[in-house]
Design an enzyme around this catalytic site. Sequence first.
Site, PDB file in Angstrom:
ATOM      1  N   SER A  82     -52.618   8.960 -29.508  1.00 30.40           N
ATOM      2  CA  SER A  82     -53.146  10.068 -28.699  1.00 30.40           C
ATOM      3  C   SER A  82     -52.939  11.461 -29.296  1.00 30.40           C
ATOM      4  CB  SER A  82     -52.528  10.012 -27.308  1.00 30.40           C
ATOM      5  OG  SER A  82     -51.135  10.156 -27.384  1.00 30.40           O
TER       6      SER A  82
ATOM      7  N   GLY B 217     -42.748   4.353 -27.605  1.00 31.91           N
ATOM      8  CA  GLY B 217     -42.047   4.356 -26.322  1.00 31.91           C
ATOM      9  C   GLY B 217     -40.570   4.047 -26.464  1.00 31.91           C
TER      10      GLY B 217
ATOM     11  N   THR C 155     -59.065  11.504 -21.203  1.00 34.08           N
ATOM     12  CA  THR C 155     -58.525  12.779 -21.657  1.00 34.08           C
ATOM     13  C   THR C 155     -59.544  13.911 -21.577  1.00 34.08           C
ATOM     14  OG1 THR C 155     -57.795  13.962 -23.635  1.00 34.08           O
ATOM     15  CG2 THR C 155     -59.108  12.027 -24.008  1.00 34.08           C
TER      16      THR C 155
ATOM     17  N   PHE D 299     -50.918  27.731 -33.739  1.00 33.04           N
ATOM     18  CA  PHE D 299     -52.029  27.232 -34.555  1.00 33.04           C
ATOM     19  C   PHE D 299     -53.312  28.012 -34.260  1.00 33.04           C
ATOM     20  CE2 PHE D 299     -49.806  22.841 -34.447  1.00 33.04           C
ATOM     21  CZ  PHE D 299     -49.005  23.191 -35.520  1.00 33.04           C
TER      22      PHE D 299
ATOM     23  N   TYR E  66     -60.012  11.162 -31.741  1.00 33.26           N
ATOM     24  CA  TYR E  66     -59.242  10.728 -30.573  1.00 33.26           C
ATOM     25  C   TYR E  66     -60.117  10.759 -29.312  1.00 33.26           C
ATOM     26  CZ  TYR E  66     -56.127  11.418 -26.555  1.00 33.26           C
ATOM     27  OH  TYR E  66     -55.534  11.353 -25.324  1.00 33.26           O
TER      28      TYR E  66
HETATM   29  N1  NAD Z   1     -49.757  13.476 -23.274  1.00 36.24           N
HETATM   30  C1  NAD Z   1     -50.884  14.067 -22.902  1.00 36.24           C
HETATM   31  O1  NAD Z   1     -50.937  15.290 -22.743  1.00 36.24           O
HETATM   32  C2  NAD Z   1     -52.124  13.265 -22.647  1.00 36.24           C
HETATM   33  C3  NAD Z   1     -53.283  13.922 -22.213  1.00 36.24           C
HETATM   34  C4  NAD Z   1     -54.424  13.180 -21.958  1.00 36.24           C
HETATM   35  C5  NAD Z   1     -54.411  11.811 -22.107  1.00 36.24           C
HETATM   36  N2  NAD Z   1     -53.288  11.178 -22.523  1.00 36.24           N
HETATM   37  C6  NAD Z   1     -53.311   9.724 -22.651  1.00 36.24           C
HETATM   38  O2  NAD Z   1     -52.277   9.178 -21.846  1.00 36.24           O
HETATM   39  C7  NAD Z   1     -51.747   7.993 -22.439  1.00 36.24           C
HETATM   40  C8  NAD Z   1     -50.243   8.112 -22.540  1.00 36.24           C
HETATM   41  O3  NAD Z   1     -49.928   9.263 -23.280  1.00 36.24           O
HETATM   42  P1  NAD Z   1     -48.405   9.618 -23.609  1.00 36.24           P
HETATM   43  O4  NAD Z   1     -48.358  11.062 -23.893  1.00 36.24           O
HETATM   44  O5  NAD Z   1     -47.526   9.044 -22.579  1.00 36.24           O
HETATM   45  O6  NAD Z   1     -48.242   8.842 -24.979  1.00 36.24           O
HETATM   46  P2  NAD Z   1     -46.991   7.994 -25.539  1.00 36.24           P
HETATM   47  O7  NAD Z   1     -47.228   7.832 -26.991  1.00 36.24           O
HETATM   48  O8  NAD Z   1     -45.714   8.588 -25.090  1.00 36.24           O
HETATM   49  O9  NAD Z   1     -47.163   6.603 -24.802  1.00 36.24           O
HETATM   50  C9  NAD Z   1     -48.030   5.586 -25.269  1.00 36.24           C
HETATM   51  C10 NAD Z   1     -47.267   4.282 -25.221  1.00 36.24           C
HETATM   52  O10 NAD Z   1     -48.140   3.215 -25.620  1.00 36.24           O
HETATM   53  C11 NAD Z   1     -47.459   2.374 -26.542  1.00 36.24           C
HETATM   54  N3  NAD Z   1     -48.509   1.779 -27.388  1.00 36.24           N
HETATM   55  C12 NAD Z   1     -49.379   2.428 -28.193  1.00 36.24           C
HETATM   56  N4  NAD Z   1     -50.203   1.546 -28.794  1.00 36.24           N
HETATM   57  C13 NAD Z   1     -49.871   0.308 -28.332  1.00 36.24           C
HETATM   58  C14 NAD Z   1     -50.344  -1.007 -28.579  1.00 36.24           C
HETATM   59  N5  NAD Z   1     -51.344  -1.235 -29.431  1.00 36.24           N
HETATM   60  N6  NAD Z   1     -49.761  -2.044 -27.933  1.00 36.24           N
HETATM   61  C15 NAD Z   1     -48.732  -1.826 -27.080  1.00 36.24           C
HETATM   62  N7  NAD Z   1     -48.221  -0.613 -26.815  1.00 36.24           N
HETATM   63  C16 NAD Z   1     -48.779   0.449 -27.438  1.00 36.24           C
HETATM   64  C17 NAD Z   1     -46.497   3.284 -27.288  1.00 36.24           C
HETATM   65  O11 NAD Z   1     -45.390   2.604 -27.827  1.00 36.24           O
HETATM   66  C18 NAD Z   1     -46.078   4.257 -26.179  1.00 36.24           C
HETATM   67  O12 NAD Z   1     -44.931   3.793 -25.491  1.00 36.24           O
HETATM   68  C19 NAD Z   1     -52.465   7.823 -23.762  1.00 36.24           C
HETATM   69  O13 NAD Z   1     -53.511   6.888 -23.592  1.00 36.24           O
HETATM   70  C20 NAD Z   1     -53.037   9.203 -24.042  1.00 36.24           C
HETATM   71  O14 NAD Z   1     -54.209   9.125 -24.801  1.00 36.24           O
HETATM   72  C21 NAD Z   1     -52.147  11.873 -22.804  1.00 36.24           C
HETATM   73  O1  GDU Z   2     -46.629  23.478 -32.716  1.00 33.28           O
HETATM   74  C1  GDU Z   2     -47.656  23.641 -32.040  1.00 33.28           C
HETATM   75  C2  GDU Z   2     -48.192  22.602 -31.243  1.00 33.28           C
HETATM   76  C3  GDU Z   2     -49.352  22.852 -30.548  1.00 33.28           C
HETATM   77  N1  GDU Z   2     -49.959  24.055 -30.618  1.00 33.28           N
HETATM   78  C4  GDU Z   2     -51.193  24.307 -29.849  1.00 33.28           C
HETATM   79  O2  GDU Z   2     -50.878  24.132 -28.487  1.00 33.28           O
HETATM   80  C5  GDU Z   2     -52.002  23.590 -27.782  1.00 33.28           C
HETATM   81  C6  GDU Z   2     -51.579  22.316 -27.103  1.00 33.28           C
HETATM   82  O3  GDU Z   2     -51.314  21.343 -28.113  1.00 33.28           O
HETATM   83  P1  GDU Z   2     -50.646  19.940 -27.809  1.00 33.28           P
HETATM   84  O4  GDU Z   2     -50.487  19.258 -29.131  1.00 33.28           O
HETATM   85  O5  GDU Z   2     -49.454  20.126 -26.959  1.00 33.28           O
HETATM   86  O6  GDU Z   2     -51.730  19.224 -26.917  1.00 33.28           O
HETATM   87  P2  GDU Z   2     -53.276  18.962 -27.218  1.00 33.28           P
HETATM   88  O7  GDU Z   2     -54.054  19.960 -26.396  1.00 33.28           O
HETATM   89  O8  GDU Z   2     -53.581  18.892 -28.640  1.00 33.28           O
HETATM   90  O9  GDU Z   2     -53.490  17.474 -26.687  1.00 33.28           O
HETATM   91  C7  GDU Z   2     -52.936  16.952 -25.481  1.00 33.28           C
HETATM   92  O10 GDU Z   2     -53.859  17.075 -24.437  1.00 33.28           O
HETATM   93  C8  GDU Z   2     -55.119  16.585 -24.767  1.00 33.28           C
HETATM   94  C9  GDU Z   2     -55.995  16.837 -23.579  1.00 33.28           C
HETATM   95  O11 GDU Z   2     -56.180  18.222 -23.419  1.00 33.28           O
HETATM   96  C10 GDU Z   2     -55.042  15.125 -25.224  1.00 33.28           C
HETATM   97  O12 GDU Z   2     -55.374  14.174 -24.315  1.00 33.28           O
HETATM   98  C11 GDU Z   2     -53.828  14.720 -26.031  1.00 33.28           C
HETATM   99  O13 GDU Z   2     -53.496  13.355 -25.878  1.00 33.28           O
HETATM  100  C12 GDU Z   2     -52.618  15.474 -25.725  1.00 33.28           C
HETATM  101  O14 GDU Z   2     -51.760  15.339 -26.837  1.00 33.28           O
HETATM  102  C13 GDU Z   2     -53.092  23.360 -28.847  1.00 33.28           C
HETATM  103  O15 GDU Z   2     -53.960  24.444 -28.823  1.00 33.28           O
HETATM  104  C14 GDU Z   2     -52.314  23.366 -30.170  1.00 33.28           C
HETATM  105  O16 GDU Z   2     -53.075  23.805 -31.262  1.00 33.28           O
HETATM  106  C15 GDU Z   2     -49.450  25.075 -31.388  1.00 33.28           C
HETATM  107  O17 GDU Z   2     -50.014  26.171 -31.462  1.00 33.28           O
HETATM  108  N2  GDU Z   2     -48.291  24.827 -32.081  1.00 33.28           N
END
Ligand code: NAD
Ligand code: GDU
Length: 329
Positions: free
Chosen positions: A76, A36, A116, A207, A140
């Site tokens: 994540s 973060g 997720t 990918f 995950y």
């Molecule tokens: N980004 C997505 O598309 C997506 C999709 C589905 C679920 N999620 C979930 O949403 C949440 C947030 O995702 P994001 O994309 O904002 O991720 P992010 O990595 O930007 O945010 C996570 C934050 O948690 C903090 N953190 C991690 N482990 C910690 C710990 N042990 N103690 C204190 N702080 C800690 C990190 O420093 C970071 O600021 C996650 O739980 C992730 O699994 C994200």
């Molecule tokens: O350089 C890249 C990056 C990603 N992808 C593809 O794009 C799609 C989306 O990939 P992201 O890495 O953007 O997201 P994910 O679907 O892997 O995962 C995200 O969404 C999930 C839920 O669907 C999870 O919760 C996870 O935390 C969050 O990172 C996937 O098919 C991936 O294979 C590519 O082809 N090239």
Amino acid sequence: MTILVTGGAGYIGSHTVHFLKEQGQDVVVLDNLQKGHRKAMAAVPFYQGELKDEILLDTIFDTHAITAIIHFAADSLVGESVKDPLTYYENNVIGTHTLVKKMVAHDVKHIVFSSTAAIYGEPNSIPIVENDPTIPTNPYGETKLAIEKMLKWCDQAYGLKSVCLRYFNAAGADPKSKIGEDHEPETHLIPIVLQVALDQRSSVSIFGDDYPTEDGSCVRDYIHVVDLAQAHYLAVQKLKQTQQSAVYNLGNGQGFSVKQVIDTCRKVTGHAIPAKISPRRAGDPATLVASSDKARTELGWEPRYVDLETIVQHAWNWHQTHPNGFEDK
Ligand SMILES: NC(=O)c1ccc[n+]([C@@H]2O[C@H](COP(=O)([O-])OP(=O)(O)OC[C@H]3O[C@@H](n4cnc5c(N)ncnc54)[C@H](O)[C@@H]3O)[C@@H](O)[C@H]2O)c1
Ligand SMILES: O=c1ccn([C@@H]2O[C@H](COP(=O)(O)OP(=O)(O)O[C@H]3O[C@H](CO)[C@H](O)[C@H](O)[C@H]3O)[C@@H](O)[C@H]2O)c(=O)[nH]1
């Protein structure tokens, strides 16, 4: 009523903290800043530290009248979790176990948990509904499912009420570009494609193009980060009103392939964005698209930024004005 937001300096967490402040909520943030950014946070009390730090958690609960927790802090990344599952079990499962143990000790009864789409694995049918089978294809997703189950049993045993929000793919940025997505290294598709448009990368890798989808690349459901923030606010209100645990999908109900996302980014940025086909990434399901009818009906959730072009436009505005992320400020 003060809400403790773990991971509130991260991507979705920081947008949610800003949204909560706009609604007049008192907020406290715990984040270890591993991923973060301090600059991403609104002006709220901030504790830099670990989820597993029991003394720190006691201090936070003793200092602030916390009535609810929104729990984002986690590792994540799908690919990383396949390579290093133990780290994922430690940070996500053990970290949440410590947090929940301290909630019970301090009599905090409400938690909104970042789950997720990855808990579903390869879905049998699209769109995915909440009671579909949960068979994750990566560690995950397994850790998030384990936490959902832990929370269910904690409701029965301790009366701890939870809302598990199963987000699909978070994307976009604050429409005014105050904050946005800044991960190091970046692994998410849209910011990577936009880095090509900024000439920070020469090309994007697709990918896999041999998935059972229309164009062979993976299909995902992209949901605006501010719409996710709104859902967290509504989930906290819902817990307060109903005192009942629940699970909701959060997505737009529309799938876009990797190739379609790249095309949309080409249209928004006007950049050619070279792309090359690469091997599949381990742990990736072919298609993940949500039904979010339950969240709309029960939470009153109304996503505002539903079309992919708007989502990409907001992300592009952020990346153009902050080409080096929060380091620019
Ligand atoms: N980004 C997505 O598309 C997506 C999709 C589905 C679920 N999620 C979930 O949403 C949440 C947030 O995702 P994001 O994309 O904002 O991720 P992010 O990595 O930007 O945010 C996570 C934050 O948690 C903090 N953190 C991690 N482990 C910690 C710990 N042990 N103690 C204190 N702080 C800690 C990190 O420093 C970071 O600021 C996650 O739980 C992730 O699994 C994200
Ligand atoms: O350089 C890249 C990056 C990603 N992808 C593809 O794009 C799609 C989306 O990939 P992201 O890495 O953007 O997201 P994910 O679907 O892997 O995962 C995200 O969404 C999930 C839920 O669907 C999870 O919760 C996870 O935390 C969050 O990172 C996937 O098919 C991936 O294979 C590519 O082809 N090239």
